[in-house]
Design a protein around this motif. Structure first.
Motif, mmCIF file in Angstrom:
data_model
loop_
_atom_site.group_PDB
_atom_site.id
_atom_site.type_symbol
_atom_site.label_atom_id
_atom_site.label_comp_id
_atom_site.label_asym_id
_atom_site.label_seq_id
_atom_site.Cartn_x
_atom_site.Cartn_y
_atom_site.Cartn_z
ATOM 1 N N ASP A 148 28.476 20.295 -4.737
ATOM 2 C CA ASP A 148 28.061 21.570 -4.160
ATOM 3 C C ASP A 148 26.573 21.806 -4.432
ATOM 4 O O ASP A 148 25.871 20.935 -4.956
ATOM 5 C CB ASP A 148 28.942 22.718 -4.669
ATOM 6 N N ARG A 149 26.067 22.980 -4.136
ATOM 7 C CA ARG A 149 24.624 23.240 -4.241
ATOM 8 C C ARG A 149 24.136 23.249 -5.687
ATOM 9 O O ARG A 149 22.936 23.156 -5.940
ATOM 10 C CB ARG A 149 24.276 24.560 -3.560
ATOM 11 N N ASN A 151 25.184 20.931 -7.759
ATOM 12 C CA ASN A 151 25.493 19.547 -8.153
ATOM 13 C C ASN A 151 26.788 19.437 -8.953
ATOM 14 O O ASN A 151 26.947 18.533 -9.776
ATOM 15 C CB ASN A 151 24.337 18.923 -8.954
ATOM 16 N N ALA A 182 31.616 21.793 2.815
ATOM 17 C CA ALA A 182 30.389 22.558 2.547
ATOM 18 C C ALA A 182 29.612 21.933 1.392
ATOM 19 O O ALA A 182 29.033 22.637 0.554
ATOM 20 C CB ALA A 182 30.717 24.017 2.258
ATOM 21 N N SER A 184 26.607 20.009 -0.524
ATOM 22 C CA SER A 184 25.146 19.987 -0.420
ATOM 23 C C SER A 184 24.571 18.612 -0.735
ATOM 24 O O SER A 184 23.425 18.337 -0.407
ATOM 25 C CB SER A 184 24.537 21.021 -1.382
ATOM 26 N N ALA A 185 25.368 17.777 -1.406
ATOM 27 C CA ALA A 185 24.894 16.436 -1.770
ATOM 28 C C ALA A 185 26.082 15.494 -1.880
ATOM 29 O O ALA A 185 27.239 15.917 -1.986
ATOM 30 C CB ALA A 185 24.107 16.471 -3.079
ATOM 31 N N GLY A 218 21.096 18.326 6.696
ATOM 32 C CA GLY A 218 20.695 19.067 5.508
ATOM 33 C C GLY A 218 21.446 18.721 4.238
ATOM 34 O O GLY A 218 21.529 19.549 3.318
ATOM 35 N N ILE A 219 21.998 17.525 4.162
ATOM 36 C CA ILE A 219 22.748 17.090 2.973
ATOM 37 C C ILE A 219 21.993 15.945 2.297
ATOM 38 O O ILE A 219 21.511 15.032 2.969
ATOM 39 C CB ILE A 219 24.179 16.656 3.355
ATOM 40 N N ASN A 220 21.904 15.989 0.982
ATOM 41 C CA ASN A 220 21.159 15.000 0.221
ATOM 42 C C ASN A 220 22.068 13.865 -0.260
ATOM 43 O O ASN A 220 23.174 14.117 -0.736
ATOM 44 C CB ASN A 220 20.506 15.676 -0.997
#
Length: 241
Positions: A148-149, A151, A182, A184-185, A218-220
């Motif tokens: 998630d955002r 980490n 959802a 983020s990485a 937009g995902i790392n």
């Protein structure tokens, strides 16, 4: 010649059969386990205790030693493919599944130390889990860890199982799953059954393609770990990400 057994007298209960010789041995093993929690007991005795639960009416000490001789260690025995275990002389499906259940339980204990935690703070535990999960696999397997955002690891999923030297990864499916969660990485993890964790040219090209596709939404791609038998390689540490 052994003395001939006398017939039971009318109305007399049949003479009890003597307990098999290994019953006393198993009782002693259980007592030692209770006292020590298993610490200090050799691998074959721990394996004996497990096999005795699945095969209660046979001496399993020779089988335990045979499995260790065949696969090399307790860890290798419980990590061996199910079909190789259940077709071993003296095993069968029930005993093989009992051993695989032990491995799955061990993996879940390790996973508990990394799930729902920031990966940076639990990086060593994450590597231990990845090595336990993949280092002894006979075929390549690719897993995707979704963060998630903050980490925090929110999901660990298999996304491809292949041959001894390649495992398919469908980039579109990884991106879709990351969006569904959802995330983020992402951390990509796969094993090299050869034991050498050095990334191949195909590994590098696939990682670049995945990185590009994830960045487009937009995902790392945080890292790509390649797991060998004794070591691992990190794309980030190698400057490949």
């Amino acid at each position: 010649m052994p003395p001939e057994r006398q017939p039971d007298l009318p109305g007399e209960a049949p003479a009890a059969e003597p307990a098999p010789h290994y019953h006393g041995h198993r009782a002693r093993l259980r007592a030692r386990f209770r006292e020590t929690g298993g610490q200090g007991m050799p691998d074959y005795e721990i394996l004996e205790l497990l096999l005795a639960l699945a095969i209660p009416r046979r001496d399993v000490k020779p089988l335990a030693k045979d499995l260790l001789a065949r696969f090399g260690s307790f860890a290798n025995v419980i990590a061996a493919p199910l079909d190789q275990l259940e077709t071993r002389d003296g095993m069968g499906e029930v005993a093989a599944i009992a051993l695989k259940t032990v491995r799955e339980g061990a993996l879940r204990l390790l996973a508990a130390d990394v799930m729902q935690k920031p990966v940076i703070a639990s990086w060593s535990a994450l590597l231990d889990y990845c090595r336990a999960r993949l280092s002894r696999e006979a075929r390549e397997e690719t897993r995707v860890l979704f963060l998630d955002r903050k980490n925090v690891l929110i999901a660990d999923e298999a996304h491809g199982k292949g041959t001894v030297d390649q495992s398919p990864l469908y980039i579109r499916e990884v991106v879709k799953r990351a969006l569904d969660l959802a995330a983020s990485a992402v951390i990509l993890v796969h094993n090299h059954p050869s034991g050498d964790p050095t990334p191949s040219r195909a590994d590098i090209e696939m990682t670049r393609d995945l990185d590009k596709a994830l960045k487009a939404v937009g995902i790392n791609l945080h890292d790509h770990l390649v797991i060998g038998r004794q070591a691992h390689a990190s794309f980030k540490s190698l400057g490949l990400l």
